[in-house]
Design an enzyme around this catalytic site. Structure first.
Site, short mmCIF file in Angstrom:
data_model
loop_
_atom_site.label_atom_id
_atom_site.label_comp_id
_atom_site.label_asym_id
_atom_site.label_seq_id
_atom_site.Cartn_x
_atom_site.Cartn_y
_atom_site.Cartn_z
N ASP A 174 -4.84 -3.30 -2.97
CA ASP A 174 -4.74 -1.84 -3.03
C ASP A 174 -3.38 -1.38 -3.49
OD1 ASP A 174 -3.56 -2.68 -0.66
OD2 ASP A 174 -4.51 -1.16 0.60
N GLU A 215 0.83 -1.21 0.00
CA GLU A 215 0.00 0.00 0.00
C GLU A 215 0.86 1.26 0.00
OE1 GLU A 215 -3.26 0.76 3.20
OE2 GLU A 215 -1.37 1.57 3.92
#
Length: 564
Positions: A308, A247
Site C-alpha cells: 500500500d 503507508e
C-alpha cells in the site's frame, strides 16, 4: 517470511474540538454563486466513425458507458475518426478518452456546428495511451476524435469517449485562486471534474473546500515531522507498530501534492518526504520503500516493502509531476515510472496479476496467494497505465475489479463488504478463514477493509466505471439501510454478513462510506449526515490512521480528488 501486523486501532480516548480559525495561506478563497457541475453529454448519443474493425466494434461501443465495449477502426490506416452528435450546440469543458491498447499517438479533438466545418480545440503528437482526460474549451453540436498517427501497428480503439459540458448557464469556476506560478491543479480549482451525477455535501463549494483546508492544517501540525535531520520530512504514526511506516509516507505524499495551492509549503514538504523515501529502499527491491522505521528513522524488521505504501508513493509522484513539472531537483515523472515498474516486478503476482502483500512473499511461501483488499486501488492502476503505457496495468485493474465483484456476489451478497484478506487467489479466491497475517478477524471487514468504500469510490466518481459504481453503490445501500441513515450507528468492524464486531465510532470506519454515498443520487441527506459527522468528530494527535483516512475522504467528497 514473517507477517506484518498492524497495531490495532482503538476508539479515541480523548478529543480535541475542531475550530474554525483560519490560518493565512497563499491562496484566496472566494464564495461563488451556486452552479451545476458540467454534465456528461455524449453517453448514448448517435455516433459514427470513418471505419470499424468489425460489426462488434462499431462507434456506439465508445458511447454506451460500458467499459467492456469499445470502438476500433480498421487496422493499419491513417487518418481515422470517431464522431458523436450531442443533439444540440453545447459549451464544452472536457473530453475523456479511454484507449484500448491500440491508441492514438497524434490526434485532434474537433468540434462542428453542422458536422461539416470543423474547429480544432485540442491536439497532440505525443499521446501515450491509457486515459487522456483533456480540459479544453469550445462549442459545437458535433465532437470528434481525429487520429492522424497510430501509436501501434493496429488501428485506433477507444473503450469510451466522454464529452462534458453544458447547454446553458455559466461553467464551473475555481473557488481558490493560486498565487502566480502556482501548481498545475491547485487545491480547490476543480479543474478535473468528476463524472456527471456524483453528489457533494450541501453548501457553498468555497465553504466545503475551506473545511478541508482547516482539517489539513490540524493533520499537518500533528503528523508532519522533521525528527531525523537530513532535510527529510516524515509522517509520524504513533498508533502504528512503528513510528514511521510506508503507508504513512504514501499518504503524506498524496495529501501534500493534492493540497498544493492551499499550502505554500506543499512542494517543500513533498520533496522532504520524497528524500526520506529514497533514503529508505527495500532490501529486496531497491526501487520500493522499506516498510518500517524506528524512532531514529532506521529501517527495521527486514527492510522489505509493504504494497500500500508503494502504490501511494508512486501515485503521489505522478500528482507531483502534474503539479510542479519534472525539471526541478527531482524528476518526478521518471521516479514515478521507475517505482511503478518496481511495483510490477516486486508486488504484482505474475500469475494472477493481483497485488501481493509486499515484495517479501515469493512463490512457494504461505503468503504468495494472499491479497489485501485495501491494496486494490483501481484509480492508481489507471494512472499507472497512462504513465507507463504498459497494458499490464489494464489487466491488473480489470482483475481486481472482477475480484471485487465476485467477492461481493459470493461472500457478501447482502452487504457488499470485503474481507481484510483474500486467500487462494490462484484457485477460488475467498475470505481468509482464520488469522493469516494480522488478526483473528482477517476474513472480516476490519482495520484494512474499512478503507475499501473510499478506495473503490475514488475510482467510481472519477472514472464512472460501471464496475466501480456497482461495487460502491452496493456498499452504500447496505450501510444506509443498516444504520437507518444515522452515521452514529456505524460500528467498528463487521462480519461479511453485516453483524457488528465492536461498538464505538471511528473515522476510519464511518468516513469512507461518504465516498460510496456520492455515487447514489438518492443519498444526498445521507451524505450530508456523514459529512457533518466528519466535521464534528473528535480530532486527536495520537490517531494518525483515522485522521489520515478522514482527510483523504474529505478531499474526495468535496470534489478535490483527481487522477493524474
Amino acid at each position: 517470511m514473517r507477517a506484518r501486523p498492524r497495531l490495532l486501532h482503538l476508539p479515541a480516548a480523548s478529543a480535541l474540538a475542531l475550530t474554525s480559525t483560519l490560518v493565512a495561506s497563499a491562496c484566496v478563497l472566494t464564495a461563488l454563486p451556486g452552479h451545476a457541475a458540467d454534465s456528461l453529454l455524449s453517453q448514448g448519443r448517435p455516433a459514427t466513425s470513418s471505419s470499424h474493425e468489425d460489426a462488434t466494434l462499431d462507434s456506439a461501443g465508445a458511447f454506451d458507458g460500458d467499459p467492456a465495449t469499445r470502438w476500433a477502426s480498421a487496422e493499419g490506416h491513417d487518418p481515422e475518426w470517431l464522431r458523436v452528435d450531442l443533439g444540440a450546440s453545447a459549451t464544452l469543458s472536457r473530453v475523456k478518452l479511454t484507449w484500448e491498447a491500440a491508441y492514438g499517438k497524434a490526434y485532434r479533438i474537433e468540434t462542428s456546428p453542422d458536422g461539416s466545418t470543423w474547429t480544432t480545440v485540442y491536439s497532440t503528437t505525443a499521446g501515450d495511451g491509457g486515459t487522456d482526460d483533456l480540459t479544453l474549451s469550445g462549442t459545437g453540436r458535433y465532437v470528434r476524435m481525429y487520429g492522424t498517427a497510430r501509436g501501434t501497428a493496429y488501428g485506433y480503439s477507444l473503450y469510451e469517449m466522454e464529452v462534458y459540458g453544458h447547454t446553458g448557464g455559466a461553467s464551473p469556476t475555481p473557488t481558490i485562486t493560486p498565487t502566480t506560478g502556482g501548481p498545475g491543479v491547485p487545491f480547490g480549482s476543480h479543474k478535473i471534474p468528476y463524472v456527471a451525477g456524483m453528489l457533494r455535501p450541501s453548501g457553498a463549494q468555497a465553504t466545503l473546500d475551506q473545511k478541508v483546508v482547516d482539517y489539513y492544517r490540524r493533520w499537518k501540525s500533528a503528523f508532519v515531522k522533521q525528527n531525523c535531520g537530513n532535510g527529510w520530512y516524515q509522517i509520524i504514526s504513533p498508533d502504528a507498530d512503528h513510528p514511521y511506516v510506508a503507508e504513512a509516507q504514501g499518504y503524506g505524499m498524496v495529501i501534500t501534492a493534492t493540497m498544493a495551492g492551499a499550502d505554500p509549503d506543499a512542494k517543500k514538504i513533498f520533496d522532504g518526504l520524497l528524500k526520506y523515501v529514497l533514503a529508505h529502499p527495500s532490501s529486496i527491491t531497491p526501487g520500493l520503500l522499506a516498510a518500517e522505521q524506528d524512532a531514529s528513522c532506521k529501517s527495521v524488521n527486514g527492510s522489505d516493502s509493504a504494497t500500500d505504501g508503494d502504490l501511494d508513493v508512486a501515485y503521489g509522484l505522478l500528482l507531483a509531476d502534474r503539479q510542479w513539472g519534472s525539471s526541478g531537483t527531482y524528476n518526478y515523472k521518471k521516479l514515478a515510472v521507475d517505482r511503478i515498474n518496481a511495483i510490477k516486478a516486486g508486488e504484482v503476482n505474475p500469475t494472477t496479476k493481483l497485488m501481493k502483500l509486499g515484495d517479501w512473499t515469493s512463490a512457494g511461501d504461505e503468503y504468495y496467494w494472499i491479497s489485501r483488499s485495501s491494496d486494490w486501488m483501481i484509480d492508481h492502476f489507471r494512472a499507472f497505465r497512462k504513465a507507463t503505457g504498459d497494458a499490464t496495468w489494464d489487466t491488473v485493474r480489470v482483475n481486481h475489479q472482477n475480484l471485487i465483484a465476485s467477492q461481493q456476489a459470493t461472500y457478501a451478497p447482502n452487504t457488499g463488504l470485503l474481507a481484510d484478506f483474500v486467500v487462494d487467489t490462484n484457485t477460488t479466491p475467498k475470505p481468509a478463514p482464520k488469522q493469516v497475517l494480522e488478526d483473528p478477524n482477517d476474513g472480516k471487514y476490519w482495520w484494512n477493509a474499512c478503507r475499501d468504500p473510499w478506495r473503490i469510490g475514488d475510482d467510481a466518481v472519477t472514472s464512472g466505471d460501471a464496475k466501480s459504481l456497482a461495487a460502491a453503490r452496493k456498499l452504500n445501500t447496505w450501510i444506509k439501510s443498516k444504520t437507518g441513515g444515522d452515521p452514529n450507528k456505524i460500528g467498528i468492524g463487521y462480519s461479511l454478513g453485516g453483524s457488528q464486531i465492536s461498538s464505538g465510532s471511528e473515522p476510519a470506519y464511518f468516513a469512507p462510506f461518504a465516498v460510496a454515498a456520492m455515487t447514489d443520487p438518492g443519498s444526498q441527506a445521507w451524505l450530508d449526515a456523514l459529512w457533518n459527522k466528519m466535521l464534528n468528530a473528535p480530532f486527536t494527535s495520537d490517531d494518525y490512521f483515522s485522521t489520515s483516512i478522514q482527510l483523504q475522504v474529505m478531499i474526495t467528497v468535496t470534489g478535490n480528488h483527481w487522477v493524474p
